[in-house]
Design a protein around this motif. Structure first.
Motif, short mmCIF file in Angstrom:
data_model
loop_
_atom_site.label_atom_id
_atom_site.label_comp_id
_atom_site.label_asym_id
_atom_site.label_seq_id
_atom_site.Cartn_x
_atom_site.Cartn_y
_atom_site.Cartn_z
N GLN A 179 54.48 105.77 115.33
CA GLN A 179 53.04 105.87 115.56
C GLN A 179 52.72 106.48 116.93
OE1 GLN A 179 52.14 101.74 114.96
NE2 GLN A 179 51.78 101.97 112.74
N LYS A 198 49.58 108.93 107.49
CA LYS A 198 49.91 107.65 106.87
C LYS A 198 50.48 106.67 107.89
CE LYS A 198 50.68 109.12 102.07
NZ LYS A 198 50.15 110.48 102.21
N GLU A 199 51.31 107.17 108.82
CA GLU A 199 51.86 106.29 109.85
C GLU A 199 50.75 105.75 110.75
OE1 GLU A 199 56.37 107.57 110.94
OE2 GLU A 199 54.81 109.03 111.46
N GLN A 222 47.72 98.08 112.09
CA GLN A 222 46.88 97.04 111.50
C GLN A 222 45.44 97.08 111.99
OE1 GLN A 222 47.92 94.90 108.93
NE2 GLN A 222 45.70 94.71 108.86
N MET A 273 44.89 107.93 102.26
CA MET A 273 46.30 107.67 101.93
C MET A 273 46.77 108.57 100.79
SD MET A 273 47.62 105.43 103.97
CE MET A 273 49.03 104.74 103.12
N TYR A 324 39.98 104.44 103.35
CA TYR A 324 41.42 104.27 103.60
C TYR A 324 42.25 104.77 102.41
CZ TYR A 324 45.88 101.83 104.23
OH TYR A 324 47.21 101.53 104.34
N ARG A 349 43.79 99.79 110.15
CA ARG A 349 43.65 99.38 108.74
C ARG A 349 42.48 98.41 108.58
NH1 ARG A 349 42.27 98.57 104.72
NH2 ARG A 349 43.26 97.89 102.78
N SER A 397 48.70 103.05 109.05
CA SER A 397 49.39 101.78 108.81
C SER A 397 49.27 100.82 109.99
CB SER A 397 50.88 102.04 108.53
OG SER A 397 51.52 102.60 109.67
#
Length: 756
Positions: A117, A125-126, A131, A146, A142, A134, A129
């Motif tokens: 990250q 996508k990384e 949190q 994705m 989201y 997210r 992910s």
């Protein structure tokens, strides 16, 4: 100034302070529950300790205290009451509620970015992910991101977008770099809608993650503040920490046993202390004031004492404006449901002030024998009877004498009917007044901090004014015997009619609409749009979207998703709380369940203003009428027994009122009100806790119908008293020679000391 007027002033002041304390305790209970994590069942049992002390002591103190220096007994009881108020404030200092020790290791681990990250070519996508990203990203957005194919180019240097604050500077109490996520959301919409390059989006998300590497402690602190806030919004990290805090509080629940014991013992002593002023003070005044003047004096005393609850509620309202630590957390206001008021300040104030008149009563002088200004501190009727019996009676003989006195009092029909009526009055009034704040808050949407002010302004003031007017009418119209009983009966009839009318004064508040609008889902507030938010432990915090709020009765032709209040921002699918400056009203954004994506309390406009005005227009005359019957009812009770049994009769009445009225009333009303509950909170063990939402119609009808039924029984007893009150004399002076001699020689008997 004659001593009787000085005594009357001190006695009235003691009554006034006692009444202040009684109403102030009611305003402090909820704050005590929150600070020491007590359930309502525990606090209810704790409050009943006062009656546990009052009931077994009142009859004996009334009987034996009347044989001694009554001013000293009254002063001792008032001193005990003042000391107990100081004791009630002590748990705040003896058992301070510290900061919860919470293990935040799991939260810190999720805040730490992975090497991928932090890489310069990190994929979308990384980045998604992470949190915190997210949690902040709406679920639909989201999932759409994705499903896109990742770009692997180098992430461009971040260039901030100019931001305009429309509502003032943003307070960052509950936000973690929310401006970066807002920019990312704008870029995400552009990517999804127009299939543009991901560079701007990846740049914003990458900058957000890199800023977390050196801000872990600050981020945890903000997440913790959000988890402890009175509201809940969508976010796995925040809600998981909220669950940890709740578990920590549950584990510490056993620690409230020690403050509970201090409260219980203090209230037990309070119940013992408050037995003396009423059961001994009223007969003392009766011995020293002409009978024709008694209605005016009793009306004045009742009015002064009724002013006590007004001041008690006002003091409670004032103290609740301060946080119990005197240092409120940021963003928390007295209007929030998790606010804990500085309840202990009022107890310190009342206890300190009450010490002065109590001490003066304890050392109140009798005056010189034979002086016209002397006050008869000993019961002259008891002293006369004392001369007719042996001085060295045994304890067994005294007990038999006590039993005979009780039998003589209880064999009087007027007394029994009057006591039963007053028991029914208290049975109806006590439970109604205890749960009235909850009713006003839930049914009309009145904030708690305003409820006590309204109760003081309309209810207690009207009752005090009625008591003073009732004393004046009794004296002016010379209401005696059946005329006085008829007056009490008429006032009871009007009171029943006024409270019957309240059954039809209905409204549907914002809170109640949440329950009624979710009947089809069995009060399950989870929908597809908030299913990812973990709202199971969310607290009730009603918010509305920009379309506003409409009662459920008008929603038959509108879509079920629109125009009603949400249980909490979490259930509206909101992922961020924004506070502009010091404004306590927050905006919740990125709300997936709400049209426009924004909800706030400011959009919830209550529709109950007219109903609230009509309701309180009935409260003032209702309380005034109830007060009108106080003085004649008290005189009927006082004159229905022989003069030497007056203190005992008041003691027996006090015991009956506490045993059959004060004690069971909150329990009965609690059962009826709980039966109207729609949504329950859960306790630590999963059992039912307090009620969040009530059915408005059931609550209104059952609450007032119960009051009307009990007061109708009281009306029947008033009719019974009227039937037997033909020869009752409450106004005229004693005319027989024996009583005249008693009054002439009363001053000579003042030197008699109380029995050991």
């Amino acid at each position: 100034m004659e001593r009787i007027y000085i005594f009357l002033a001190l006695f009235s002041f003691v009554f006034f302070l006692e009444a202040i304390g009684g109403s102030y305790i009611n305003s402090a209970v909820q704050n005590i529950e929150r600070q020491f994590q007590m359930s309502s069942r525990t606090s209810g049992f704790m409050i009943s300790a006062s009656d546990f002390g009052y009931i077994p002591c009142v009859v004996f103190i009334a009987h034996f205290g009347s044989k001694g220096n009554r001013a000293r007994w009254i002063g001792a009881g008032a001193m005990l009451v003042s000391v107990t108020y100081l004791m009630l404030a002590s748990p705040n200092f003896l058992f301070p509620q510290g900061h919860h020790d919470i293990n935040t290791t799991a939260v810190a681990a999720q805040l730490k970015p992975t090497p991928g990250q932090l890489a310069s070519n990190s994929t979308l996508k990384e980045l998604l992910s992470y949190q915190l990203i997210r949690d902040r990203m709406p679920h639909d957005t989201y999932m759409a991101l994705m499903n896109l194919e990742d770009e692997t180019t180098e992430i461009e240097e971040y260039h901030p977008i100019a931001r305009v604050q429309k509502n003032g500077p943003l307070n960052n109490t509950y936000t973690i770099d929310g401006w970066l996520i807002d920019e990312a959301l704008v870029a995400a919409d552009d990517v999804i809608a127009n299939n543009t390059s991901q560079n701007t989006l990846r740049s914003s998300l990458s900058m957000f993650i890199r800023r977390r590497t050196n801000s872990s402690d600050k981020d945890i602190k903000k997440i913790r503040i959000s988890a402890a806030a009175p509201f809940t919004f969508c976010g796995t990290l925040t809600n998981s920490l909220r669950a940890i805090i709740k578990e920590s509080k549950c584990q510490e629940q056993s620690s409230n046993i020690y403050p509970f014991m201090v409260f219980f013992f203090s209230l037990l002593l309070l119940g013992i202390g408050r037995t003396m002023p009423w059961s001994l003070g009223v007969p003392l005044l009766d011995d020293n004031i002409k009978k024709k003047s008694l209605p005016a004096y009793f009306g004045a005393i009742s009015s002064i004492r009724v002013l006590g609850p007004i001041c008690g509620y006002m003091i409670g309202s004032f103290c609740n404006k301060f946080y119990y630590t005197l240092n409120p957390p940021n963003g928390l206001t007295p209007a929030d449901p998790t606010w804990i008021g500085a309840w202990w300040i009022g107890f310190l104030f009342i206890g300190t002030i009450a010490l002065f008149p109590s001490t003066m009563l304890f050392f109140f002088p009798q005056g010189k024998e034979g002086s016209s200004s002397a006050v008869q501190l000993h019961d002259v009727h008891k002293e006369k009877l004392k001369k007719t019996v042996e001085e060295d009676r045994t304890i067994k003989m005294k007990i038999k004498d006590f039993a005979r006195s009780c039998k003589a009092v209880l064999s009087t029909k007027i007394y029994l009917g009057s006591v039963l009526g007053r028991v029914c009055d208290i049975l109806a009034f006590k439970g109604y007044i205890v749960f009235l704040p909850k009713y006003l808050e839930n049914h009309f949407g009145i904030p708690q901090y305003l409820v006590h002010r309204y109760m003081a302004m309309f209810g207690v003031f009207g009752f005090g004014l009625g008591a003073a007017t009732g004393g004046f009418i009794t004296k002016k119209l010379k209401l005696n015997g059946r005329r006085a009983a008829m007056f009490v009966m008429l006032m009871s009839t009007v009171n029943v009619c006024l409270y019957s009318a309240k059954i039809f004064i209905g409204c549907e508040s914002i809170v109640n609409s949440i329950g009624l609008n979710n009947r089809d889902t069995n009060y399950n507030f989870t929908r597809e749009c908030n299913s990812q938010c973990a709202c199971e432990n969310a607290r009730l915090y009603p918010v509305c979207d920009r379309t506003g709020y409409v009662p459920s009765s008008t929603l038959h032709h509108l879509p079920s998703l629109f125009r009603f209040a949400y249980f909490s921002p979490c259930h509206a699918g909101c992922r961020e709380a924004k506070q502009h400056g010091s404004n306590p009203i927050l905006d919740f954004t990125s709300c997936q369940c709400a049209p426009g994506g924004v909800v706030s309390k400011k959009y919830c406009e209550n529709t109950c203003k007219t109903s609230t005005v009509v309701f309180f227009l009935t409260v003032l005359p209702g309380s005034f009428v109830a007060g009108l019957g106080v003085v004649p009812a008290m005189l009927i009770l006082l004159r229905s027994v022989p003069p030497e049994s007056r203190s005992l009769s008041l003691g027996l009445q006090g015991m009956a009122v506490s045993l059959f009225g004060t004690l069971p009333s909150p329990i009965i009303w609690g059962l009826v009100i709980d039966a109207a509950c729609l949504v329950w909170d859960k306790t630590c063990n999963g059992a039912r806790g307090s009620c969040s939402i009530y059915h408005p119609d059931r609550l209104r009808v059952w609450m007032h119908l119960l009051y009307v039924v009990i007061r109708t029984i009281a009306l029947i007893t008033d009719i019974y008293v009227w039937k037997h009150a033909k020869h009752l004399n409450i106004m005229d002076e004693p005319v027989n020679e024996e009583k005249d001699n008693i009054r002439r020689n009363s001053i000579k008997m003042q030197a008699v000391q109380p029995d050991p």
